[in-house]
Enzyme design. Structure first.
Site, PDB file in Angstrom:
ATOM      1  N   SER A  39       0.869  -1.149   0.104  1.00  0.00           N
ATOM      2  CA  SER A  39      -0.049  -0.021   0.236  1.00  0.00           C
ATOM      3  C   SER A  39       0.834   1.334  -0.059  1.00  0.00           C
ATOM      4  CB  SER A  39      -0.889  -0.064   1.319  1.00  0.00           C
ATOM      5  OG  SER A  39      -2.110   0.790   0.995  1.00  0.00           O
ATOM      6  N   ASP A 183      -5.878  -3.467  -2.345  1.00  0.00           N
ATOM      7  CA  ASP A 183      -4.710  -3.203  -1.539  1.00  0.00           C
ATOM      8  C   ASP A 183      -4.050  -4.610  -1.096  1.00  0.00           C
ATOM      9  OD1 ASP A 183      -3.588  -2.244   1.087  1.00  0.00           O
ATOM     10  OD2 ASP A 183      -4.508  -0.419   0.684  1.00  0.00           O
TER      11      ASP A 183
END
Length: 319
Positions: A39, A183
């Site tokens: 991320s 993600d």
């Protein structure tokens, strides 16, 4: 000796990780053979691989909501001097009307990645044979995937960075190679074990959360806040699992593992990008890493300096 830097997910809290990395690379003169990020960590590793700390700091202390979201699902307003976050229902409704799969869209972040991680940087990292790896969650195949810059074309690598950052359903969904990606933190928030599996013998891991729980959440007021709380709960447990597995793997393979947590709770919504706060977090990360390393040194040389002198040294240091 193969050194690795691993940076967890954490949205805007990445500024704190930048400060820690600045200390490790510029003050401790650490040079990493391998850099892995999830991320927000995936946004940082390319710059850090080339020692471009100042350029990375400029990005993380100047970015705002508009630089990330092309259609933000959040409304931010000040109440008694504090920023309160709520859902922007009109924007989410607009996405539904247009048949999109998420509440918000982060196409501006994809543009920022192309602007920040240039083709010249990509070529230089590959020339230096630095292993830069980002984590993505393949929702279609139900598995975690690790994408190395040494195995990707430039545009593909930028896509994987973007996919690693997309905290669905509040950000865009990456659809690529007949699969849907989101993600990387949904499955591997801090990929310590992956670094060890790739041959790291020493790992510095920056974890954008406190070591122990320091707060209780307020009761959810609507379905959106309940969803955020549920996601945060799951990610915290994924993180603990990743760290536990990472520690066991490090012990099994005789790998030196250094963990850097945030000492306090930085924010309760890491999808809000406040430039002023992020400037403070960057400086805090640098100071915290310095204090932690100084404390570790005094464990071996207690006569060197007392804790009061350490605190004064930190306050007087310049970042």
């Amino acid at each position: 000796m193969k050194k690795a830097l691993v940076i967890s997910g954490g949205g805007s809290k990445g500024a704190f990780a930048g400060g820690v990395a600045q200390y490790l690379m510029n003050y401790k003169n650490k040079d990493y053979d391998m850099l892995l990020g999830t991320s927000t960590g995936s946004l940082m590793v390319s710059h850090l691989a080339l020692g471009m700390v100042d350029e990375l700091k400029e990005i993380y202390t100047s970015v705002d909501q508009k630089a990330i979201f092309s259609n933000s699902p959040f409304r931010i307003k000040s109440v008694h001097g504090e920023k309160v976050v709520s859902i922007r229902h009109r924007n989410t409704f607009w996405n539904f009307l247009n048949g999109r799969k998420t509440f918000g869209e982060s196409k501006n972040l994809r543009k920022l990645i192309t602007k920040s991680v240039t083709r010249e940087m990509y070529d230089e990292i590959r020339r230096l044979n630095k292993e830069v790896v980002v984590t993505v969650s393949n929702l279609t195949a139900n598995q975690i995937e690790y994408k190395s810059i040494l195995e990707c074309e430039y545009e593909d690598f930028c896509d994987w960075i973007w996919g690693s950052c997309n905290y669905v359903p509040f950000m865009s969904l990456l659809e690529k190679d007949h699969c849907q990606y989101a993600d990387g933190g949904f499955g591997s928030l801090i990929p310590i074990r992956e670094a060890i599996a790739r041959g790291a013998t020493e790992v510095d891991a920056i974890i954008l959360a406190t070591e122990v729980t320091q707060m209780n959440r307020l009761p959810a007021k609507n379905p959106f806040s309940l969803m955020m709380d549920t996601f945060d709960f799951m990610l915290e447990n994924v993180e603990r699992h990743n760290i536990t597995i990472g520690k066991l793997s490090a012990k099994q393979h005789n790998v030196k593992l250094n963990l850097y947590y945030t000492p306090t709770v930085l924010t309760t919504n890491s999808l809000v990008f406040d430039k002023e706060k992020m400037k403070k977090w960057w400086k805090s990360g640098y100071k915290y890493a310095k204090k932690l390393n100084d404390d570790r040194m005094t464990e071996f040389r207690p006569e060197m300096v007392d804790n009061q002198e350490i605190e004064e040294g930190i306050e007087n240091s310049e970042v």
